[in-house]
Design a protein around this motif. Structure first.
Motif, PDB file in Angstrom:
ATOM      1  N   THR A  40      18.761  24.363  11.506  1.00 19.70           N
ATOM      2  CA  THR A  40      17.970  23.577  10.222  1.00 19.70           C
ATOM      3  C   THR A  40      18.340  21.866  10.503  1.00 19.70           C
ATOM      4  O   THR A  40      19.623  21.359  10.209  1.00 19.70           O
ATOM      5  CB  THR A  40      18.863  24.138   8.863  1.00 19.70           C
ATOM      6  OG1 THR A  40      18.632  25.425   8.849  1.00 19.70           O
ATOM      7  CG2 THR A  40      17.171  23.940   8.191  1.00 19.70           C
ATOM      8  N   LYS A  41      16.322  20.960  11.050  1.00 17.06           N
ATOM      9  CA  LYS A  41      17.451  20.078  11.241  1.00 17.06           C
ATOM     10  C   LYS A  41      16.951  18.729   9.452  1.00 17.06           C
ATOM     11  O   LYS A  41      16.190  19.446   8.569  1.00 17.06           O
ATOM     12  CB  LYS A  41      16.187  19.453  12.035  1.00 17.06           C
ATOM     13  CG  LYS A  41      16.382  20.186  13.578  1.00 17.06           C
ATOM     14  CD  LYS A  41      17.833  19.994  14.352  1.00 17.06           C
ATOM     15  CE  LYS A  41      18.080  20.855  15.530  1.00 17.06           C
ATOM     16  NZ  LYS A  41      19.751  21.366  15.487  1.00 17.06           N
ATOM     17  N   GLU A  42      17.300  17.292   9.278  1.00 17.92           N
ATOM     18  CA  GLU A  42      16.830  16.660   8.257  1.00 17.92           C
ATOM     19  C   GLU A  42      16.013  15.677   9.932  1.00 17.92           C
ATOM     20  O   GLU A  42      16.754  15.154  10.684  1.00 17.92           O
ATOM     21  CB  GLU A  42      18.138  15.786   8.409  1.00 17.92           C
ATOM     22  CG  GLU A  42      17.698  14.756   6.843  1.00 17.92           C
ATOM     23  CD  GLU A  42      18.414  14.240   6.350  1.00 17.92           C
ATOM     24  OE1 GLU A  42      19.492  15.354   5.430  1.00 17.92           O
ATOM     25  OE2 GLU A  42      18.932  12.471   6.691  1.00 17.92           O
ATOM     26  N   GLY A  43      14.594  15.677   9.015  1.00 19.63           N
ATOM     27  CA  GLY A  43      14.247  14.755   9.477  1.00 19.63           C
ATOM     28  C   GLY A  43      13.625  13.556   8.567  1.00 19.63           C
ATOM     29  O   GLY A  43      13.739  12.458   8.922  1.00 19.63           O
ATOM     30  N   CYS A  44      13.298  13.752   7.617  1.00 22.27           N
ATOM     31  CA  CYS A  44      12.656  12.546   6.479  1.00 22.27           C
ATOM     32  C   CYS A  44      13.674  12.848   5.635  1.00 22.27           C
ATOM     33  O   CYS A  44      13.348  11.646   4.500  1.00 22.27           O
ATOM     34  CB  CYS A  44      11.701  13.685   6.128  1.00 22.27           C
ATOM     35  SG  CYS A  44      10.742  14.438   5.323  1.00 22.27           S
ATOM     36  N   ALA A  45      14.336  13.618   4.912  1.00 23.63           N
ATOM     37  CA  ALA A  45      14.750  14.087   3.415  1.00 23.63           C
ATOM     38  C   ALA A  45      14.310  14.078   2.227  1.00 23.63           C
ATOM     39  O   ALA A  45      14.812  13.357   1.387  1.00 23.63           O
ATOM     40  CB  ALA A  45      15.940  13.379   3.368  1.00 23.63           C
ATOM     41  N   GLU A  46      12.814  14.046   2.663  1.00 23.15           N
ATOM     42  CA  GLU A  46      11.903  14.056   1.025  1.00 23.15           C
ATOM     43  C   GLU A  46      10.874  15.145   1.538  1.00 23.15           C
ATOM     44  O   GLU A  46       9.602  14.897   0.641  1.00 23.15           O
ATOM     45  CB  GLU A  46      11.473  12.545   0.962  1.00 23.15           C
ATOM     46  CG  GLU A  46      10.954  12.299   2.789  1.00 23.15           C
ATOM     47  CD  GLU A  46      10.148  10.759   1.802  1.00 23.15           C
ATOM     48  OE1 GLU A  46      11.021  10.213   1.698  1.00 23.15           O
ATOM     49  OE2 GLU A  46       9.060  10.366   2.280  1.00 23.15           O
ATOM     50  N   GLY A  47      10.773  16.473   2.006  1.00 28.41           N
ATOM     51  CA  GLY A  47      10.353  17.490   1.997  1.00 28.41           C
ATOM     52  C   GLY A  47       8.856  16.980   2.670  1.00 28.41           C
ATOM     53  O   GLY A  47       8.023  18.147   2.458  1.00 28.41           O
ATOM     54  N   ASP A  48       9.065  15.877   3.498  1.00 29.51           N
ATOM     55  CA  ASP A  48       7.112  15.857   4.168  1.00 29.51           C
ATOM     56  C   ASP A  48       6.947  16.824   5.136  1.00 29.51           C
ATOM     57  O   ASP A  48       5.984  16.361   5.488  1.00 29.51           O
ATOM     58  CB  ASP A  48       7.608  14.458   3.951  1.00 29.51           C
ATOM     59  CG  ASP A  48       6.460  13.577   3.418  1.00 29.51           C
ATOM     60  OD1 ASP A  48       5.781  14.314   3.536  1.00 29.51           O
ATOM     61  OD2 ASP A  48       6.417  12.425   2.979  1.00 29.51           O
ATOM     62  N   CYS A  49       8.599  16.359   6.259  1.00 33.31           N
ATOM     63  CA  CYS A  49       8.466  16.693   7.297  1.00 33.31           C
ATOM     64  C   CYS A  49       8.865  18.306   8.472  1.00 33.31           C
ATOM     65  O   CYS A  49       8.405  18.879   8.827  1.00 33.31           O
ATOM     66  CB  CYS A  49       8.932  16.084   8.162  1.00 33.31           C
ATOM     67  SG  CYS A  49      11.075  16.746   8.240  1.00 33.31           S
ATOM     68  N   GLY A  50       9.097  19.400   7.346  1.00 32.97           N
ATOM     69  CA  GLY A  50       9.630  20.062   7.100  1.00 32.97           C
ATOM     70  C   GLY A  50      10.254  20.982   8.927  1.00 32.97           C
ATOM     71  O   GLY A  50      10.875  22.622   8.521  1.00 32.97           O
ATOM     72  N   ALA A  51      10.988  19.741   8.671  1.00 33.58           N
ATOM     73  CA  ALA A  51      12.287  20.152   9.730  1.00 33.58           C
ATOM     74  C   ALA A  51      12.921  20.685   9.364  1.00 33.58           C
ATOM     75  O   ALA A  51      14.079  21.170   9.893  1.00 33.58           O
ATOM     76  CB  ALA A  51      12.621  19.137  10.468  1.00 33.58           C
ATOM     77  N   CYS A  52      13.488  20.812   7.900  1.00 29.27           N
ATOM     78  CA  CYS A  52      14.490  21.190   7.226  1.00 29.27           C
ATOM     79  C   CYS A  52      14.213  23.148   6.253  1.00 29.27           C
ATOM     80  O   CYS A  52      14.981  23.103   6.107  1.00 29.27           O
ATOM     81  CB  CYS A  52      14.982  21.173   6.495  1.00 29.27           C
ATOM     82  SG  CYS A  52      13.982  20.003   4.777  1.00 29.27           S
ATOM     83  N   THR A  53      12.349  23.626   7.461  1.00 28.98           N
ATOM     84  CA  THR A  53      12.557  24.822   6.148  1.00 28.98           C
ATOM     85  C   THR A  53      13.482  26.029   6.833  1.00 28.98           C
ATOM     86  O   THR A  53      13.764  26.392   7.596  1.00 28.98           O
ATOM     87  CB  THR A  53      11.072  24.812   7.132  1.00 28.98           C
ATOM     88  OG1 THR A  53      10.024  23.811   6.822  1.00 28.98           O
ATOM     89  CG2 THR A  53      10.641  26.397   6.588  1.00 28.98           C
ATOM     90  N   MET A  66      11.398  27.158   2.595  1.00 27.84           N
ATOM     91  CA  MET A  66      11.386  25.998   1.498  1.00 27.84           C
ATOM     92  C   MET A  66      12.005  25.004   2.434  1.00 27.84           C
ATOM     93  O   MET A  66      12.655  24.669   2.959  1.00 27.84           O
ATOM     94  CB  MET A  66      11.652  26.808   0.800  1.00 27.84           C
ATOM     95  CG  MET A  66      11.375  27.603  -0.600  1.00 27.84           C
ATOM     96  SD  MET A  66      12.158  27.874  -1.957  1.00 27.84           S
ATOM     97  CE  MET A  66      12.185  26.870  -3.193  1.00 27.84           C
ATOM     98  N   ASN A  67      11.398  23.362   1.850  1.00 29.58           N
ATOM     99  CA  ASN A  67      12.663  22.534   2.297  1.00 29.58           C
ATOM    100  C   ASN A  67      13.977  22.603   1.741  1.00 29.58           C
ATOM    101  O   ASN A  67      14.045  22.676   0.821  1.00 29.58           O
ATOM    102  CB  ASN A  67      11.583  20.962   1.957  1.00 29.58           C
ATOM    103  CG  ASN A  67      10.331  20.935   2.764  1.00 29.58           C
ATOM    104  OD1 ASN A  67      10.134  21.798   4.023  1.00 29.58           O
ATOM    105  ND2 ASN A  67       9.010  20.866   1.988  1.00 29.58           N
ATOM    106  N   ALA A  68      14.838  22.776   2.839  1.00 34.13           N
ATOM    107  CA  ALA A  68      16.376  22.503   2.373  1.00 34.13           C
ATOM    108  C   ALA A  68      17.232  21.549   2.185  1.00 34.13           C
ATOM    109  O   ALA A  68      17.847  20.862   1.258  1.00 34.13           O
ATOM    110  CB  ALA A  68      17.213  23.505   3.689  1.00 34.13           C
ATOM    111  N   CYS A  69      16.314  20.019   2.299  1.00 32.77           N
ATOM    112  CA  CYS A  69      16.886  18.645   2.410  1.00 32.77           C
ATOM    113  C   CYS A  69      15.919  18.712   0.525  1.00 32.77           C
ATOM    114  O   CYS A  69      17.073  18.185  -0.585  1.00 32.77           O
ATOM    115  CB  CYS A  69      15.488  18.138   3.730  1.00 32.77           C
ATOM    116  SG  CYS A  69      14.145  17.774   3.174  1.00 32.77           S
ATOM    117  N   ILE A  70      15.923  19.796   0.247  1.00 27.66           N
ATOM    118  CA  ILE A  70      15.230  18.685  -1.396  1.00 27.66           C
ATOM    119  C   ILE A  70      15.335  20.023  -2.997  1.00 27.66           C
ATOM    120  O   ILE A  70      15.414  20.333  -3.378  1.00 27.66           O
ATOM    121  CB  ILE A  70      14.046  18.609  -1.663  1.00 27.66           C
ATOM    122  CG1 ILE A  70      12.784  19.379  -1.039  1.00 27.66           C
ATOM    123  CG2 ILE A  70      13.984  16.627  -1.357  1.00 27.66           C
ATOM    124  CD1 ILE A  70      11.109  18.380  -1.632  1.00 27.66           C
TER     125      ILE A  70
HETATM  126  S1  FES Z   1      14.034  16.750   6.033  1.00 27.93           S
HETATM  127 FE1  FES Z   1      12.057  16.807   6.025  1.00 27.93          FE
HETATM  128  S2  FES Z   1      11.018  18.083   5.082  1.00 27.93           S
HETATM  129 FE2  FES Z   1      13.333  18.602   5.404  1.00 27.93          FE
END
Ligand code: FES
Ligand code: FAD
Ligand code: FES
Length: 479
Positions: A37-50, A67-71
């Motif tokens: 599970t990746k971190e791209g933006c840490a703000e729910g925008d990119c979906g890398a953490c789905t 869901m976006n795990a980053c938020i």
């Molecule tokens: S890291 Fe981009 S949506 Fe979670």
């Protein structure tokens, strides 16, 4: 002190000794060492953490949401099940992963686990019915290098596969999750920080009355960013998302009642029944993962001048229901927004529901979202119009509401006055367009210039007129 108890890739897991605002993404990557599970933006925008989050649906089965795990805060996982990309591929490549490989749908691979989990969730929910539905499903996922064509192809291929029969396993997991959750208010503490998660509205009212300084958190699609981007300390949090009484959509007496904790995904169908343009707008509200978590109440309570639902609901003459301790009150939604950053809400008072009248046969409605990108973008302008027309076409009532035009979502009273008592024709619309400059002095910002906002706000009234006069149009698809 109770730990957070949940299923992680099918295994019962406890989390403790971490701040309540620790994100699920941090827990997965640094605690559980699940780095797929990746971190791209840490703000729910990119979906890398789905990730895929499941919970009992109250009818013996499971509700599944990507869901976006980053938020997503770890205590919100209590009594839920989380599945990551590692679990999906546990027995070799899942057919979706194989379809991605066969179609060259990955280059650097950074976004790939997020796309895979998002498409997998869409498949399990029966959402991958055609090419457009696949695109809707991945509206909250960004890929910077592959291009979306092969990814959509893989989603279409997955959608054609039969769904597994999970009914029995779902029943067993739902029972296991209910037992993990337990009844009553879940309380998680770490140092001086505390997370409360009540399961009924009376307990929520009591808790908030005794902790009026607490931060309420629903889907955390705003509050999550206060932590990941603003690094704010939130010592006392009350999670409203598990309050059953706030999670219902009801229809009675020509009105819809949306509980504050109803997610945008759960609200979409009823909103589309009120008017198709409202459904079309909601399909462009953020991306799928944010719609799966974000709530109707959060979109109103945050008081944002660029929130999408408030202007639409103001045009529909919605009423807001609030509660504080044992006291309940309601007010027209438009009166809730007092000024930028200020709403008519007392300490310890929370949004309980919003009540929306259905349209009557002599009313016409249209809702338009204008943003730079079609998907997953905040509006530059959101316009919603409701007119009542007499038999001869004269406008007898008008409610024109806008987002992005002022410090709050607001009605265009001068433009409304220019419409009332006149036929809804090009001359009347020109008068209303001219009156808009008395209503609004919009800002120039990164989303649009003031001049653009004023021009588009007026043009949308003309668009509404043309649509009502029968001009073929793709309602609500302004991008
Ligand atoms: S890291 Fe981009 S949506 Fe979670
Ligand atoms: C990537 C991304 C895209 C987005 N796109 C859009 C978009 O297209 N359109 C749009 O309008 N918004 C958008 N948003 C903003 C956000 O998703 C919405 O405002 C959402 O509805 C907030 O709901 P929530 O449940 O997540 O609120 P939370 O983040 O949990 O809370 C938001 C605020 O409301 C308060 N609150 C929550 N519930 C209650 C309650 N019952 N009573 C009182 N106060 C309460 C919280 O204390 C907080 O102040 C986007 C956000 C992200 C991260
Ligand atoms: S494959 Fe590189 S970001 Fe999508």
């Amino acid at each position: 002190m109770a730990p957070v108890r949940f299923l992680l890739n099918g295994v019962e897991t406890s989390a403790e000794g971490i701040a309540p605002t620790t994100t699920a993404l941090s827990f997965l990557r640094y605690g559980a060492r699940l780095t797929g599970t990746k971190e791209g933006c840490a703000e729910g925008d990119c979906g890398a953490c789905t990730v895929l989050v499941s919970e009992p649906d109250g009818q013996g089965g499971l509700t599944r949401r990507a869901m976006n795990a980053c938020i997503l805060f770890v205590p919100a996982l209590h009594g839920r099940a989380v599945e990551t990309v590692e679990h999906l591929g546990r027995d070799g490549l899942h057919p979706l992963q194989a379809a991605m490989v066969e179609r060259h749908a990955s280059q650097c691979g950074f976004c790939t686990p997020g796309f895979v989990m998002q498409l997998y969730s869409g498949w399990l929910n029966g959402a991958l019915t055609d090419r457009q539905s696949v695109k809707d499903t991945i509206s909250g996922n960004l890929c910077r290098c592959t291009g979306y064509g092969p990814i959509v192809d893989a989603g279409v291929a997955l959608g054609a596969l039969p769904l597994p029969d999970t009914a029995e396993a779902d029943r067993a997991q739902a029972a296991q999750l209910s037992a993990l959750r337990g009844g009553g208010t879940f309380e998680y503490r770490h140092g001086d920080a505390v997370w409360f998660s009540p399961d009924n509205v009376d307990d929520l009212a009591d808790l908030y009355a005794s902790h009026p300084d607490a931060v309420l958190v629903a889907g955390a699609t705003d509050v999550g960013l206060w932590v990941t981007k603003q690094h704010r300390d939130l010592p006392v949090l009350i999670d409203v998302s598990r309050v059953a009484d706030l999670s219902m959509v009801e229809e009675a007496g020509g009105r819809f009642y949306f509980g504050a904790a109803v997610t945008h995904r759960a609200a979409l169908e009823a909103l589309a029944r009120i008017h198709p343009s409202l459904g079309a707008m909601m399909r462009r509200f953020a991306g799928a993962q944010v719609r799966n978590a974000g709530t109707v109440g959060g979109n109103i309570a945050n008081g944002s001048p660029i929130g999408d639902l408030p202007p639409a609901l103001i045009a529909l003459d919605a009423r807001l229901h609030l509660r504080r301790g044992d006291d309940a009150r309601s007010l027209p939604l438009e009166d809730f927004f007092l000024a930028y950053g200020r709403q008519d809400r007392a300490a310890g008072e929370f949004v309980a529901a919003v009540e929306v009248p259905e349209l009557s046969s002599d009313e016409r409605f249209g809702c338009y979202k204008v943003s730079k990108r079609s998907d997953s973008d905040i509006s530059a302008v959101l316009a919603a119009f409701r007119l009542r027309l007499a038999g001869d076409g004269t406008v007898t009532e008008a409610r024109l509401a806008y987002g992005g035009m002022a410090g709050t979502p607001a009605r265009a009273r001068a433009a409304e006055a220019a419409l009332i008592g006149r036929p809804f024709d090009a001359t009347t619309v020109a008068a209303a367009q001219a009156a808009l400059s008395q209503d609004f002095t919009p800002l120039t910002d990164m989303r649009a210039s003031a001049q653009y906002r004023l021009t588009v706000a007026g043009n949308l009234i003309e668009r509404f007129r043309l649509e009502l006069s029968g001009m073929p149009a793709t309602i609500g698809e302004v991008a």
